[in-house]
Design a protein around this motif. Sequence first.
Motif, short mmCIF file in Angstrom:
data_model
loop_
_atom_site.label_atom_id
_atom_site.label_comp_id
_atom_site.label_asym_id
_atom_site.label_seq_id
_atom_site.Cartn_x
_atom_site.Cartn_y
_atom_site.Cartn_z
N SER A 1 -2.87 -3.11 -3.54
CA SER A 1 -4.21 -2.33 -4.87
C SER A 1 -4.36 -1.12 -3.32
O SER A 1 -4.32 -1.29 -2.44
CB SER A 1 -4.99 -3.72 -3.79
N SER A 2 -5.19 -0.72 -4.42
CA SER A 2 -5.93 0.29 -3.74
C SER A 2 -7.27 0.78 -3.20
O SER A 2 -7.52 -0.44 -4.11
CB SER A 2 -6.02 1.49 -5.02
N ARG B 1 -3.84 2.53 0.48
CA ARG B 1 -3.24 1.39 -0.19
C ARG B 1 -3.07 0.57 0.59
O ARG B 1 -3.11 0.24 1.59
CB ARG B 1 -1.49 1.61 -1.40
N MET B 2 -3.58 -0.86 0.32
CA MET B 2 -3.29 -2.19 1.11
C MET B 2 -2.79 -3.21 0.14
O MET B 2 -2.27 -3.91 -1.05
CB MET B 2 -4.97 -3.18 0.96
N VAL B 3 -1.77 -3.54 0.94
CA VAL B 3 -0.30 -4.47 0.69
C VAL B 3 -1.01 -5.80 0.43
O VAL B 3 -1.75 -6.91 1.58
CB VAL B 3 0.68 -4.56 1.44
N THR C 1 -4.64 7.50 -10.50
CA THR C 1 -3.96 6.32 -11.71
C THR C 1 -3.12 5.52 -11.83
O THR C 1 -2.68 5.03 -12.82
CB THR C 1 -3.52 8.57 -12.84
N SER C 2 -2.44 5.52 -10.78
CA SER C 2 -1.30 4.87 -10.50
C SER C 2 -2.29 2.86 -10.87
O SER C 2 -3.09 2.90 -9.87
CB SER C 2 -0.79 5.10 -9.41
N GLN C 3 -1.35 2.47 -11.30
CA GLN C 3 -1.98 1.47 -11.93
C GLN C 3 -1.71 0.17 -10.61
O GLN C 3 -0.66 0.10 -10.82
CB GLN C 3 -1.59 0.51 -13.24
N PRO C 4 -2.15 -0.48 -9.53
CA PRO C 4 -1.47 -1.19 -9.08
C PRO C 4 -2.14 -3.09 -9.12
O PRO C 4 -2.22 -2.77 -10.42
CB PRO C 4 -3.21 -1.98 -8.11
#
Length: 155
Positions: free
Chosen positions: A28-29, A43-45, A122-125
């Motif tokens: 997730s962003s 970003r978080m895993v 713009t990268s979709q999680p």
Amino acid sequence: MNMQEAADRADAMLDATFAAIKPEVRWSSTATTTGSCDVTRRRMVMTIVSEQRRGNFLGLVERFWKQSGYAIKSVNPDPQMPAIFAQSRDGFAISVSVGAKGNVDFEVDTPCVKESSVAEPTSQPNGTSNVDTWPLPLPNVHSDFWSAGAPPASN
């Protein structure tokens, strides 16, 4: 380069890193922050990376960064909260760190660039988006590989 272009470059660095992680993890962003001339993307895993698989995970990331031409600036070998800090040739700092609760976070800090507005990534999680959630939830997605309680078997 302006701040938006730098943010796009940071996103591309994160995209490439996550594409190199096999098996894939959910992410997730988290909040983007801006300074007077720099941007930080995070970003978080969301996939649970077990204590037994952390070394494999961090080793994979470190090898990919080296192959990408990043200089490894420092490594925190702490067994509970390890971290790797690297830098690209063009001055972008990238890091991965394991938090106290086993959460794995990535961050890219841009060099100082021309001031401009900065849009959200713009990268979709492929996990839940947590941009506006605080406190962030702990990882909650199980992976047969990354969440396993034993190190992988040697081949």
